[in-house]
Motif scaffolding. Structure first.
Motif, PDB file in Angstrom:
ATOM      1  N   GLU A  53       0.958  -1.205  -0.142  1.00  0.00           N
ATOM      2  CA  GLU A  53      -0.069  -0.095   0.074  1.00  0.00           C
ATOM      3  C   GLU A  53       0.807   1.210  -0.061  1.00  0.00           C
ATOM      4  O   GLU A  53       1.568   1.545   1.071  1.00  0.00           O
ATOM      5  CB  GLU A  53      -1.045   0.119   1.258  1.00  0.00           C
ATOM      6  CG  GLU A  53      -1.805   1.231   1.196  1.00  0.00           C
ATOM      7  CD  GLU A  53      -2.988   1.213   2.130  1.00  0.00           C
ATOM      8  OE1 GLU A  53      -3.660   2.122   1.913  1.00  0.00           O
ATOM      9  OE2 GLU A  53      -3.470   0.075   2.836  1.00  0.00           O
ATOM     10  N   VAL A 111       0.274   4.759   2.637  1.00  0.00           N
ATOM     11  CA  VAL A 111      -0.622   4.223   3.629  1.00  0.00           C
ATOM     12  C   VAL A 111      -1.251   5.150   4.499  1.00  0.00           C
ATOM     13  O   VAL A 111      -2.436   4.794   4.944  1.00  0.00           O
ATOM     14  CB  VAL A 111       0.250   3.111   4.426  1.00  0.00           C
ATOM     15  CG1 VAL A 111       1.117   3.878   5.206  1.00  0.00           C
ATOM     16  CG2 VAL A 111      -1.042   2.371   5.207  1.00  0.00           C
ATOM     17  N   GLY A 148       3.030  -1.114   4.256  1.00  0.00           N
ATOM     18  CA  GLY A 148       2.645   0.294   4.005  1.00  0.00           C
ATOM     19  C   GLY A 148       3.988   1.077   4.010  1.00  0.00           C
ATOM     20  O   GLY A 148       4.797   0.920   4.633  1.00  0.00           O
TER      21      GLY A 148
END
Length: 285
Positions: free
Chosen positions: A62, A65, A119
């Motif tokens: 991600e 994040v 993340g």
């Protein structure tokens, strides 16, 4: 001081937006979870070999994040996929594979992969909030002993999902080519200096046939000139107040030009006024 202020504003000031975008996130994260929890034989990619007969490892990146608002969606969607309910959108194939099991051991027996969620964000202040969000969602932070973060039961009552957090830029991802099975980008491409470079980096680190879950606010189409003009007029102020966020980027065109396949849905998000125009989809590398 600005990083701390903006991270705090994003952590506690996005409730209205998250409520409005909830149906979109629920659907897309359910589709992503269904894809990630399919066994290698189901055509979702081989993943990384877990070794010694262990299930393969599926990795998700991600980018941007932030404070971790999506971690709760990973938790809900993965729990539903493992339990076989699919939150109304997971596939029948997932249900057949997962059955009603929820423990990590049962999931491994069913051939489900292990999951790692990485993340990345340039802001240390954001990452501190993201760590709290990951633990609250039942994820195990890299380096923790056992599952479930601070004494939690893991996702789905025991499914062990490892989360790690890294400081870094979307335009220079510190990962190898094809390292991830999927990537997630929500409200990120509005503020990076070069969306084209960030999208190229995402294509580099996601393996062929991998997925990209994307949700972004965008410029109004030319058919809505007044809104488009207002977005352009307010963008300098928005960039100053919201960490470089641009209201007038044609992110949909940038995504298509970058070569991602699949359906990119265009829609207005109710109640978001100048931020209403959006694009979203689960795209294919």
């Amino acid at each position: 001081m600005y990083d701390s202020y903006f991270a705090t504003a994003m952590r506690y000031g996005m409730d209205d937006y998250e409520a409005a975008i909830r149906p979109v996130k629920r659907q897309l994260f359910a589709e992503l979870a269904s894809y990630l929890t399919r066994p290698a034989s189901a055509g979702s990619g081989s993943g990384t070999d877990g070794g010694s007969g262990s299930p393969p490892i599926r990795r998700v990146l991600e980018v941007g994040v932030g404070t971790g608002p999506n971690y709760a969606w990973y938790s809900e969607a993965l729990s539903a996929a493992v339990a076989g309910t699919g939150a109304g959108t997971a596939t029948a194939a997932t249900a057949e594979v997962a059955g009603p099991t929820t423990t990590a051991a049962a999931a491994a027996t069913a051939g489900l992969p292990r999951l790692q969620v990485v993340g990345l964000d340039p802001s240390p202040a954001m990452l501190r909030f993201a760590e709290e969000s990951a633990r609250a969602a039942g994820m195990r932070l890299a380096g923790d002993a056992g599952g479930g973060g601070d004494g939690g039961d893991g996702i789905g009552g025991g499914l062990d999902v490892e989360a790690s957090l890294i400081e870094g830029s979307a335009e220079a991802l510190p990962f190898a080519d094809g390292e991830f099975d999927a990537a997630v980008v929500t409200l990120v491409l509005c503020s990076v200096p070069s969306p084209a470079v960030a999208l190229a980096e995402l294509r580099r680190v996601v393996r062929p046939a991998g997925r990209l879950l994307l949700i972004e606010h965008v410029a109004a189409p030319p058919a809505r000139p007044l809104l488009r003009l207002a977005q352009s007029a307010l963008t300098p102020l928005q960039r100053l107040m919201a960490d470089g966020c641009c209201l007038n980027r044609d992110t949909g065109a940038a995504v298509r030009a970058a070569g991602w396949g699949g359906v990119l849905r265009e829609f207005d998000l109710e109640g978001m006024s100048i931020l209403a125009p959006h694009v979203a989809g689960l795209l294919v590398r």
